[in-house]
Each structure stands twice: as structure tokens, then as C-alpha cells.
Design a protein around this motif. Structure first.
Motif, mmCIF file in Angstrom:
data_model
loop_
_atom_site.group_PDB
_atom_site.id
_atom_site.type_symbol
_atom_site.label_atom_id
_atom_site.label_comp_id
_atom_site.label_asym_id
_atom_site.label_seq_id
_atom_site.Cartn_x
_atom_site.Cartn_y
_atom_site.Cartn_z
ATOM 1 N N HIS A 53 0.835 -1.189 0.000
ATOM 2 C CA HIS A 53 0.000 0.000 0.000
ATOM 3 C C HIS A 53 0.877 1.249 0.000
ATOM 4 C CE1 HIS A 53 -3.623 -2.322 0.555
ATOM 5 N NE2 HIS A 53 -3.083 -2.933 1.612
ATOM 6 N N VAL A 54 0.473 2.248 -0.726
ATOM 7 C CA VAL A 54 1.204 3.511 -0.761
ATOM 8 C C VAL A 54 1.157 4.125 0.640
ATOM 9 C CG1 VAL A 54 1.368 5.800 -1.775
ATOM 10 C CG2 VAL A 54 0.662 3.843 -3.175
ATOM 11 N N GLU A 55 2.349 4.371 1.197
ATOM 12 C CA GLU A 55 2.459 4.846 2.575
ATOM 13 C C GLU A 55 2.750 6.348 2.582
ATOM 14 O OE1 GLU A 55 4.997 3.671 6.625
ATOM 15 O OE2 GLU A 55 5.471 2.773 4.671
ATOM 16 N N GLN A 56 2.115 7.034 3.492
ATOM 17 C CA GLN A 56 2.336 8.475 3.619
ATOM 18 C C GLN A 56 2.948 8.761 4.992
ATOM 19 O OE1 GLN A 56 -1.169 10.980 3.385
ATOM 20 N NE2 GLN A 56 0.010 12.650 2.496
ATOM 21 N N LYS A 57 4.139 9.394 4.985
ATOM 22 C CA LYS A 57 4.813 9.692 6.253
ATOM 23 C C LYS A 57 5.895 10.748 6.018
ATOM 24 C CE LYS A 57 8.178 5.932 5.793
ATOM 25 N NZ LYS A 57 8.760 4.747 6.446
ATOM 26 N N ASN A 58 6.436 11.229 7.123
ATOM 27 C CA ASN A 58 7.574 12.160 7.043
ATOM 28 C C ASN A 58 8.830 11.360 6.751
ATOM 29 O OD1 ASN A 58 5.798 14.180 7.731
ATOM 30 N ND2 ASN A 58 6.333 14.161 9.890
ATOM 31 N N VAL A 59 9.571 11.781 5.747
ATOM 32 C CA VAL A 59 10.705 10.989 5.258
ATOM 33 C C VAL A 59 11.990 11.797 5.350
ATOM 34 C CG1 VAL A 59 11.654 9.748 3.277
ATOM 35 C CG2 VAL A 59 9.190 9.786 3.668
ATOM 36 N N PRO A 60 13.037 11.239 5.966
ATOM 37 C CA PRO A 60 14.343 11.904 5.918
ATOM 38 C C PRO A 60 14.950 11.777 4.530
ATOM 39 C CG PRO A 60 14.525 9.794 7.054
ATOM 40 C CD PRO A 60 13.062 9.998 6.771
ATOM 41 N N GLN A 370 41.051 5.005 0.312
ATOM 42 C CA GLN A 370 39.850 4.251 -0.029
ATOM 43 C C GLN A 370 38.746 5.196 -0.525
ATOM 44 O OE1 GLN A 370 40.136 1.469 3.805
ATOM 45 N NE2 GLN A 370 38.510 0.795 2.446
ATOM 46 N N TYR A 371 37.921 4.679 -1.436
ATOM 47 C CA TYR A 371 36.795 5.443 -1.964
ATOM 48 C C TYR A 371 35.497 4.913 -1.370
ATOM 49 C CZ TYR A 371 39.698 7.759 -5.418
ATOM 50 O OH TYR A 371 40.661 8.526 -6.029
ATOM 51 N N GLY A 372 34.540 5.784 -1.254
ATOM 52 C CA GLY A 372 33.225 5.402 -0.748
ATOM 53 C C GLY A 372 32.251 6.551 -0.977
ATOM 54 N N ARG A 373 31.051 6.403 -0.415
ATOM 55 C CA ARG A 373 30.028 7.440 -0.514
ATOM 56 C C ARG A 373 29.701 7.927 0.885
ATOM 57 N NH1 ARG A 373 27.574 3.383 -3.237
ATOM 58 N NH2 ARG A 373 25.708 3.488 -1.919
ATOM 59 N N VAL A 374 29.814 9.217 1.060
ATOM 60 C CA VAL A 374 29.439 9.836 2.331
ATOM 61 C C VAL A 374 27.972 10.214 2.236
ATOM 62 C CG1 VAL A 374 29.877 11.716 3.936
ATOM 63 C CG2 VAL A 374 31.777 10.677 2.678
ATOM 64 N N ARG A 375 27.187 9.772 3.211
ATOM 65 C CA ARG A 375 25.746 9.984 3.169
ATOM 66 C C ARG A 375 25.297 10.652 4.460
ATOM 67 N NH1 ARG A 375 22.331 4.719 2.131
ATOM 68 N NH2 ARG A 375 23.106 4.231 4.207
ATOM 69 N N ALA A 376 24.345 11.565 4.340
ATOM 70 C CA ALA A 376 23.823 12.263 5.511
ATOM 71 C C ALA A 376 22.394 12.694 5.242
ATOM 72 C CB ALA A 376 24.688 13.479 5.849
ATOM 73 N N VAL A 377 21.605 12.765 6.320
ATOM 74 C CA VAL A 377 20.240 13.287 6.228
ATOM 75 C C VAL A 377 20.338 14.809 6.177
ATOM 76 C CG1 VAL A 377 18.003 13.473 7.363
ATOM 77 C CG2 VAL A 377 19.297 11.333 7.490
ATOM 78 N N THR A 378 19.925 15.391 5.054
ATOM 79 C CA THR A 378 20.054 16.836 4.877
ATOM 80 C C THR A 378 18.728 17.579 4.975
ATOM 81 O OG1 THR A 378 19.948 16.502 2.483
ATOM 82 C CG2 THR A 378 22.136 16.626 3.482
ATOM 83 N N SER A 379 17.590 16.845 4.930
ATOM 84 C CA SER A 379 16.286 17.500 5.067
ATOM 85 C C SER A 379 15.240 16.439 5.374
ATOM 86 C CB SER A 379 15.915 18.272 3.800
ATOM 87 O OG SER A 379 15.785 17.393 2.693
ATOM 88 N N THR A 380 14.014 16.889 5.661
ATOM 89 C CA THR A 380 12.890 15.990 5.920
ATOM 90 C C THR A 380 11.710 16.437 5.060
ATOM 91 O OG1 THR A 380 13.618 15.599 8.192
ATOM 92 C CG2 THR A 380 11.318 15.079 7.654
ATOM 93 N N GLN A 381 11.165 15.491 4.289
ATOM 94 C CA GLN A 381 9.989 15.785 3.472
ATOM 95 C C GLN A 381 8.757 15.277 4.211
ATOM 96 O OE1 GLN A 381 10.338 14.723 -0.607
ATOM 97 N NE2 GLN A 381 8.169 14.983 -1.056
ATOM 98 N N GLU A 382 7.828 16.196 4.496
ATOM 99 C CA GLU A 382 6.648 15.850 5.274
ATOM 100 C C GLU A 382 5.542 15.307 4.373
ATOM 101 O OE1 GLU A 382 5.503 19.248 7.489
ATOM 102 O OE2 GLU A 382 7.303 19.243 8.773
ATOM 103 N N ASN A 383 4.819 14.297 4.944
ATOM 104 C CA ASN A 383 3.666 13.681 4.264
ATOM 105 C C ASN A 383 4.014 13.188 2.868
ATOM 106 O OD1 ASN A 383 1.972 14.296 6.486
ATOM 107 N ND2 ASN A 383 1.686 16.378 5.688
ATOM 108 N N ALA A 384 5.165 12.569 2.764
ATOM 109 C CA ALA A 384 5.603 12.056 1.468
ATOM 110 C C ALA A 384 4.940 10.710 1.196
ATOM 111 C CB ALA A 384 7.117 11.911 1.448
ATOM 112 N N LEU A 385 4.607 10.444 -0.085
ATOM 113 C CA LEU A 385 4.059 9.165 -0.507
ATOM 114 C C LEU A 385 5.218 8.249 -0.871
ATOM 115 C CD1 LEU A 385 1.102 10.432 -2.723
ATOM 116 C CD2 LEU A 385 1.045 9.723 -0.328
ATOM 117 N N MET A 386 5.245 7.065 -0.240
ATOM 118 C CA MET A 386 6.406 6.183 -0.376
ATOM 119 C C MET A 386 5.991 4.846 -0.976
ATOM 120 S SD MET A 386 8.811 8.011 0.981
ATOM 121 C CE MET A 386 10.086 6.792 1.180
ATOM 122 N N VAL A 387 6.819 4.351 -1.911
ATOM 123 C CA VAL A 387 6.674 2.993 -2.445
ATOM 124 C C VAL A 387 8.069 2.396 -2.541
ATOM 125 C CG1 VAL A 387 4.591 3.530 -3.746
ATOM 126 C CG2 VAL A 387 6.833 3.753 -4.853
#
Length: 461
Positions: A53-60, A370-387
Motif C-alpha cells: 500500500h502507498v504509505e504516507q509519512k515524514n521521510v528523511p 579508499q573510496y566510498g560514498r558519504v551519506r547524511a540526512v540533509t532535510s525531511t519531506q513531510e507527508n511524502a508518498l512512499m513505495v
């Protein structure tokens, strides 16, 4: 061929054809009977698909940047004197402690130079002591000259006093002699005594001048002796400086680690002639914690820091970033990192600014380069539809989702996608909360198809 033989052959072929026709007819009857007696197998089975089911929530919302690991401190060890490498005293790639011997250059020429410098120090110190003894002698002579001057001055004063007395006697006897109150002999005696007193005064004055000359000479000797001491001190100081330089050069033959860290490969071999212009012998890096360099575009940097441009927090939200490191094999490094610093300027060629994060590295598992990907939560999207990301199909830049209606029929719907969050995808247009979409079996479904929906269970892999 005779007419009778030809007739026999034709008859045989007609019999074969008749038998084939009878067999085909019998097979058709059997197939028809089977279909009529088993009608459930005649229709194709309904496709089973996994749905969510399509989920609606705040998403980082995560941002990712390409990163490169680097030691916190990278000490390049270079030779500071010229000489032949005598030995290597560490294992390449091992952990070394501060002050641990790594290389040694042949110390014999430097030991000889130190011994020679120490000999010169001893020589000049002897000359200094001699110059000091000359000062002592000159000071003794000066004291003696001063004493002689005082004695001469005292004698001069006494003779001057005597001369004054004899001159008074002459002045006293002259009028008395004219009055015949004293004899002429008394006057002559007074005149002679005065003349002798004057001569004595002149002699004592000469003695005072001689004593003064001796005093001046003794003072000059002290000046000469003091100049000799100053020269000797300068020579001693120069010799001591040369000895310190020789001792320092001798210490440079032992190349030790300035920090605790991991020592790299040796870039010179035993027996090589090394000098101050040679390449580094090796590099020692501190790896716990370890730095990870990455770059942000100027726009991203402004987005994070613009609200804080007039604040004391120069780096704004960057200070609060919790960093993750995704390694080159796709696994996530278990330790969380923190923002360390931003470079002083934006690169005008790339329009990006270099940043650095710091990650704990307790077992020194991460190494520089060594190489890699640096990842961080930079914002929050409210009431986003998630699949799930696997529910979205991409075809020539268009994104589609298979939607299952209440009658279990499939419709293909074009959607617009936003940011990704883990294994989920934000849908900005085309779906509503609570709708059912196909997450497993998307490649098999077609528009208008009736499916059998079952709950999709995400894999842990």
C-alpha cells in the motif's frame, strides 16, 4: 512394369492413407473428450503478485557525495642529512609508536664531526681560562699601581707641606736679618732648606706621574686581557654551536616516528644514498579517527549555511550532520561520523567546496586512499508518498507503477518520482495514499490483467 503390379501398389497406399486419417480422427475425439470432462484446466491460471500500500509519512532525505579516506595526520619522513642508509628497523604496514626507530643512516662521519667539534670546544675553553688568568694578573698590577700612586701622592703632600714651612722660615728670617736680629747664617740655612724642599716636591711630583703611568699601563693591560676573554668566549660559543650542530646531525641519522600511527612502504632500500632532496623514506599516518574528504556544490553549501551567514556558527547545519560511510563494496561502515571542516574557498574551476568528515576507526580497518560514498540526512519531506524502489519501472526517462484496483485488475500509471530514502522512493505525482501497487512481479503484469495480490515481504538482503 506390368499393369497388375501397378494396381497392387496403389491399393497398398490407399490403405495407409486411410489408417492415418482414422488415427487423427481418434486423437481429436480423445482431446475433445478430455476438455469437456476437465473444464477448470482449460483457463490460464491467475498471476500471483506481491503488493504494498502507498504509505504516507515524514521521510528523511539523504544526500550522498563521493568520498576519499585520508589519515588525520600524515607525516612524511625525509632524510635531514646526506648518508648511506644503514638499516630499516620496522615492518611495513605495521603500527609504530612515537619515537620508535624506523631507519638509520651510517652515523660514523657525523660522530667524527662531533668529536672534532668537541675538541675545538675544549681548546677554546682552555684559551678562555688563560685569558681570564691574564685579567687576574692585570687586576693585581692595577691594584699595585694604585697603591704606589697613593703612596707617591702622600709623599708629595708631605714634601709640599715641608716646602711651605721652609718658605715661611725664609720669609720670617729675611726682615730679621735686615734688622740684625738673626745672623746671616740663619737666613742662608733657611734659604737652603727651602730650596731643598722645593727639589723634594718636584721629585715627588715626578714619582706621582710615574705611578700614574704605571696605573694607566695596568688599566690598559686589563683592557687587553678583557678583550682576550671576549675573543675566547666568542670562540668557545662558536665551537659549542658547531658541536651542537654536529650532535644534531648525528641525531638525524636515527629517523624515528614523530607520531603513533601506521607506517607505509619504505621508499628507499638499505645501502641507498639518501639526502635532504631525496623522496620521503616513508609516511606514517594516524588512522583513528580517520578523515574522509568529499565535495559539495556551491548551491548545496549555500543551502545548508545561508541561514547562518550572520551567525557565530559559520558552518551552520553542517556542524549537526551525522555522516554515514558506504564502502566500495556497498556495505555501510558501522561507525557514524561527524562533520570536521570546510575548506577556505570554493574551487573556481569546479564550483565545489571541499569538506571533511571524521569517522572512528578503532581497528585501523580503514586506510588512506579508499573510496566510498558519504551519506547524511540533509532535510525531511513531510507527508511524502512512499513505495519500494522495485515497484517503479523506468522506460526512456518515464516512470510507471502498476496499480491494483479493488477488483484486482492492473492499470499502469505514469508517476513522478522525488528523492530516495533507503529502499523506498518518494512519489510526488500520480499516486494517492492507501492505493495498492505491485512490488514483486512488475515485469509480468499488463494493463487490464487480473492478478492475485499477496502481501509483499521485503528481503533482508
Amino acid at each position: 512394369m506390368t499393369k497388375t503390379r501397378l494396381v497392387q501398389i496403389l491399393r497398398t497406399r490407399k490403405v495407409s492413407v486411410v489408417l492415418v486419417v482414422i488415427a487423427i480422427a481418434a486423437l481429436a475425439v480423445l482431446v475433445g473428450f478430455a476438455r469437456s470432462s476437465n473444464p477448470a484446466q482449460a483457463a490460464p491460471p491467475v498471476l500471483e503478485v506481491g503488493v504494498v500500500h502507498v504509505e504516507q509519512k515524514n521521510v528523511p532525505i539523504y544526500s550522498e557525495w563521493i568520498g576519499t579516506t585520508e589519515g588525520m595526520v600524515n607525516a612524511e619522513l625525509k632524510a635531514q642529512v646526506t648518508g648511506y642508509l644503514l638499516r630499516q628497523d620496522y615492518k611495513e604496514g605495521s603500527f609504530v609508536k612515537q619515537g620508535q626507530l624506523l631507519f638509520e643512516i651510517d652515523p660514523r662521519p657525523f660522530q667524527a664531526a662531533l668529536d672534532q667539534a668537541n675538541g675545538q670546544v675544549a681548546q677554546y675553553q682552555g684559551q678562555l681560562e688563560q685569558a681570564k688568568s691574564q685579567i687576574t694578573q692585570a687586576e693585581a698590577q692595577l691594584a699595585q699601581a694604585q697603591s704606589q700612586l697613593l703612596q707617591a701622592q702622600a709623599r708629595l703632600a708631605q714634601t709640599q707641606a715641608n716646602q711651605v714651612k721652609t718658605e715661611l722660615d725664609v720669609k720670617k728670617y729675611q726682615p730679621l736679618a735686615e734688622q740684625k736680629a738673626v745672623t746671616q747664617q740663619d737666613l742662608d740655612n733657611a734659604l737652603q732648606a727651602n730650596t731643598a724642599a722645593k727639589a723634594a716636591v718636584d721629585a715627588e711630583k715626578a714619582g706621582v706621574e710615574a705611578a700614574r703611568a704605571q696605573l694607566a699601563h695596568a688599566s690598559a693591560q686589563i683592557g687587553v686581557a678583557r678583550a682576550g676573554v671576549a675573543t675566547a668566549k666568542g670562540q668557545v660559543e662558536n665551537a659549542q654551536a658547531a658541536a651542537k650542530t654536529a650532535a644534531l646531525n648525528l641525531s638525524f641519522t636515527r629517523i624515528v616516528s614523530p607520531i603513533n600511527g601506521i607506517a607505509g612502504m619504505a621508499q628507499a632500500q638499505v645501502g641507498d644514498l639518501v639526502s635532504t632532496t631525496s623522496n620521503p623514506l616513508t609516511t606514517v599516518s594516524t588512522l583513528d579517527p580517520i578523515k574522509v574528504y568529499f565535495t559539495l556544490s556551491e548551491q548545496d553549501y549555500l543551502r545548508y549555511t545561508k541561514p547562518f551567514l550572520s551567525s557565530a556558527e559559520q558552518n551552520g547545519n553542517l556542524e549537526q550532520l551525522e555522516l554515514e560511510l558506504v564502502l566500495s563494496d556497498g556495505t555501510t561502515y558501522p561507525e557514524k561520523g561527524r562533520f570536521y571542516f570546510a575548506d577556505r574557498q570554493v574551487d573556481p574551476k569546479t564550483g565545489a567546496i571541499r569538506m571533511a568528515g571524521v569517522f572512528p576507526n578503532p581497528n585501523n580497518g580503514l586506510r588512506p586512499g579508499q573510496y566510498g560514498r558519504v551519506r547524511a540526512v540533509t532535510s525531511t519531506q513531510e507527508n511524502a508518498l512512499m513505495v519500494p524502489q522495485r515497484a517503479v519501472s523506468e522506460l526512456q526517462g518515464t516512470y510507471q507503477v502498476a496499480v491494483v484496483d479493488p477488483d484486482n485488475k492492473v492499470s499502469l500509471r505514469t508517476v513522478k518520482v522525488g528523492e530516495r530514502s533507503g529502499s523506498m522512493w518518494v512519489i510526488t505525482e500520480g499516486l494517492n495514499a492507501g492505493e495498492t501497487v505491485v512490488a514483486e512481479g512488475t515485469m509480468k503484469v499488463r494493463a487490464g490483467m487480473t492478478v492475485k495480490p499477496v502481501a509483499y515481504v521485503a528481503s533482508n538482503n
